[in-house]
Design a protein around this motif. Structure first.
Motif, PDB file in Angstrom:
ATOM      1  N   GLY A  33       0.777  -1.225   0.000  1.00  0.00           N
ATOM      2  CA  GLY A  33       0.000   0.000   0.000  1.00  0.00           C
ATOM      3  C   GLY A  33       0.813   1.281   0.000  1.00  0.00           C
ATOM      4  N   ASP A  34       2.095   1.225  -0.290  1.00  0.00           N
ATOM      5  CA  ASP A  34       2.913   2.432  -0.339  1.00  0.00           C
ATOM      6  C   ASP A  34       2.461   3.261  -1.533  1.00  0.00           C
ATOM      7  N   ALA A  35       1.899   4.454  -1.254  1.00  0.00           N
ATOM      8  CA  ALA A  35       1.308   5.279  -2.299  1.00  0.00           C
ATOM      9  C   ALA A  35       2.327   5.740  -3.334  1.00  0.00           C
ATOM     10  N   ARG A  36       3.603   5.739  -2.980  1.00  0.00           N
ATOM     11  CA  ARG A  36       4.630   6.218  -3.913  1.00  0.00           C
ATOM     12  C   ARG A  36       4.906   5.244  -5.045  1.00  0.00           C
ATOM     13  N   THR A  37       4.350   4.044  -4.999  1.00  0.00           N
ATOM     14  CA  THR A  37       4.624   3.068  -6.052  1.00  0.00           C
ATOM     15  C   THR A  37       3.765   3.272  -7.288  1.00  0.00           C
ATOM     16  N   CYS A  38       2.713   4.082  -7.189  1.00  0.00           N
ATOM     17  CA  CYS A  38       1.857   4.350  -8.349  1.00  0.00           C
ATOM     18  C   CYS A  38       1.752   5.855  -8.558  1.00  0.00           C
ATOM     19  N   ILE A  39       2.654   6.394  -9.350  1.00  0.00           N
ATOM     20  CA  ILE A  39       2.713   7.843  -9.547  1.00  0.00           C
ATOM     21  C   ILE A  39       1.453   8.377 -10.219  1.00  0.00           C
ATOM     22  N   ASP A  40       0.829   7.600 -11.090  1.00  0.00           N
ATOM     23  CA  ASP A  40      -0.379   8.070 -11.765  1.00  0.00           C
ATOM     24  C   ASP A  40      -1.515   8.320 -10.774  1.00  0.00           C
ATOM     25  N   LYS A  41      -1.727   7.404  -9.832  1.00  0.00           N
ATOM     26  CA  LYS A  41      -2.767   7.583  -8.821  1.00  0.00           C
ATOM     27  C   LYS A  41      -2.424   8.750  -7.901  1.00  0.00           C
ATOM     28  N   LEU A  42      -1.156   8.855  -7.529  1.00  0.00           N
ATOM     29  CA  LEU A  42      -0.721   9.932  -6.645  1.00  0.00           C
ATOM     30  C   LEU A  42      -0.965  11.298  -7.291  1.00  0.00           C
ATOM     31  N   LEU A  43      -0.585  11.450  -8.549  1.00  0.00           N
ATOM     32  CA  LEU A  43      -0.800  12.714  -9.250  1.00  0.00           C
ATOM     33  C   LEU A  43      -2.284  12.992  -9.463  1.00  0.00           C
ATOM     34  N   ASP A  44      -3.061  11.947  -9.736  1.00  0.00           N
ATOM     35  CA  ASP A  44      -4.502  12.108  -9.887  1.00  0.00           C
ATOM     36  C   ASP A  44      -5.134  12.585  -8.574  1.00  0.00           C
ATOM     37  N   ASP A  45      -4.708  11.998  -7.443  1.00  0.00           N
ATOM     38  CA  ASP A  45      -5.210  12.441  -6.144  1.00  0.00           C
ATOM     39  C   ASP A  45      -4.839  13.894  -5.865  1.00  0.00           C
ATOM     40  N   GLN A  46      -3.622  14.292  -6.217  1.00  0.00           N
ATOM     41  CA  GLN A  46      -3.204  15.679  -6.014  1.00  0.00           C
ATOM     42  C   GLN A  46      -4.041  16.628  -6.873  1.00  0.00           C
ATOM     43  N   ARG A  47      -4.296  16.259  -8.116  1.00  0.00           N
ATOM     44  CA  ARG A  47      -5.139  17.097  -8.982  1.00  0.00           C
ATOM     45  C   ARG A  47      -6.561  17.187  -8.440  1.00  0.00           C
ATOM     46  N   ILE A  49      -7.669  16.812  -5.259  1.00  0.00           N
ATOM     47  CA  ILE A  49      -7.800  17.611  -4.037  1.00  0.00           C
ATOM     48  C   ILE A  49      -7.563  19.096  -4.334  1.00  0.00           C
ATOM     49  N   TYR A  50      -6.691  19.394  -5.282  1.00  0.00           N
ATOM     50  CA  TYR A  50      -6.485  20.796  -5.669  1.00  0.00           C
ATOM     51  C   TYR A  50      -7.762  21.363  -6.289  1.00  0.00           C
ATOM     52  N   SER A  51      -8.380  20.614  -7.180  1.00  0.00           N
ATOM     53  CA  SER A  51      -9.638  21.066  -7.793  1.00  0.00           C
ATOM     54  C   SER A  51     -10.727  21.237  -6.743  1.00  0.00           C
ATOM     55  N   TRP A  52     -10.803  20.304  -5.790  1.00  0.00           N
ATOM     56  CA  TRP A  52     -11.786  20.409  -4.706  1.00  0.00           C
ATOM     57  C   TRP A  52     -11.556  21.676  -3.904  1.00  0.00           C
ATOM     58  N   ALA A  53     -10.306  21.951  -3.547  1.00  0.00           N
ATOM     59  CA  ALA A  53      -9.984  23.144  -2.756  1.00  0.00           C
ATOM     60  C   ALA A  53     -10.314  24.421  -3.536  1.00  0.00           C
ATOM     61  N   GLN A  54      -9.984  24.451  -4.800  1.00  0.00           N
ATOM     62  CA  GLN A  54     -10.276  25.625  -5.619  1.00  0.00           C
ATOM     63  C   GLN A  54     -11.780  25.842  -5.756  1.00  0.00           C
ATOM     64  N   SER A  55     -12.524  24.761  -5.915  1.00  0.00           N
ATOM     65  CA  SER A  55     -13.974  24.903  -6.069  1.00  0.00           C
ATOM     66  C   SER A  55     -14.648  25.394  -4.793  1.00  0.00           C
ATOM     67  N   HIS A  56     -13.990  25.223  -3.643  1.00  0.00           N
ATOM     68  CA  HIS A  56     -14.534  25.699  -2.371  1.00  0.00           C
ATOM     69  C   HIS A  56     -13.827  26.966  -1.890  1.00  0.00           C
ATOM     70  N   HIS A  57     -13.072  27.588  -2.774  1.00  0.00           N
ATOM     71  CA  HIS A  57     -12.417  28.876  -2.519  1.00  0.00           C
ATOM     72  C   HIS A  57     -11.461  28.827  -1.324  1.00  0.00           C
ATOM     73  N   LEU A  58     -10.709  27.736  -1.216  1.00  0.00           N
ATOM     74  CA  LEU A  58      -9.702  27.609  -0.169  1.00  0.00           C
ATOM     75  C   LEU A  58      -8.356  28.068  -0.709  1.00  0.00           C
ATOM     76  N   ASN A  68       1.838   7.561   2.513  1.00  0.00           N
ATOM     77  CA  ASN A  68       0.424   7.348   2.797  1.00  0.00           C
ATOM     78  C   ASN A  68      -0.487   7.987   1.762  1.00  0.00           C
ATOM     79  N   GLY A  69       0.081   8.651   0.773  1.00  0.00           N
ATOM     80  CA  GLY A  69      -0.716   9.253  -0.285  1.00  0.00           C
ATOM     81  C   GLY A  69      -0.598  10.764  -0.330  1.00  0.00           C
ATOM     82  N   ALA A  70      -1.490  11.358  -1.081  1.00  0.00           N
ATOM     83  CA  ALA A  70      -1.480  12.811  -1.277  1.00  0.00           C
ATOM     84  C   ALA A  70      -2.049  13.520  -0.050  1.00  0.00           C
TER      85      ALA A  70
END
Length: 122
Positions: A33-47, A49-58, A68-70
């Motif tokens: 379960g080391d999140a660093r082994t799948c860069i595609d999922k890690l980058l997708d999670d970062q995108r 959460i960033y979109s979620w934060a922007q949509s809520h004006h954070l 442990n992930g993003a």
């Protein structure tokens, strides 16, 4: 090496502050379960959460990842409590030089959100 204090929450929710010695490439490690082994999922999670934060004006301060992930760090604002509801909690607080420092964590799905609140105690 610095010893970090024991925190009253599960270690897997916080960013990794002390890395275990790495003797081989991550893909050869036996850590399930080391999140660093799948860069595609890690980058997708970062995108995501960033979109979620922007949509809520954070105000996003940083977007990071650890084993442990993003996770994301945002500026404190009152709407965080409404947005996260029961999925947030204060994890640590201290008083320093007349200021109360509070550290908070929240979850959106499996992605962690961190923020710090500073309040005057005078």
């Amino acid at each position: 090496m610095n010893d970090f204090p024991a925190f009253p929450y599960p270690e897997h929710l916080m960013p990794a502050l002390r890395w275990q010695p790495v003797s081989s490439p991550i893909t050869n490690r036996e850590v399930a379960g080391d999140a660093r082994t799948c860069i595609d999922k890690l980058l997708d999670d970062q995108r995501r959460i960033y979109s979620w934060a922007q949509s809520h004006h954070l105000a996003v301060l940083s977007i990071n990842a650890d084993r442990n992930g993003a996770y994301i760090c945002v500026a404190a604002q009152p709407s965080l409590y409404r947005l996260l509801g029961d999925e947030c909690t204060k994890v640590c607080s201290r008083i320093e030089n007349g200021l109360a420092l509070e550290y908070w964590i929240g979850l959106v799905g499996e992605i962690r959100i961190f923020w710090r609140e500073v309040k005057c105690v005078h």
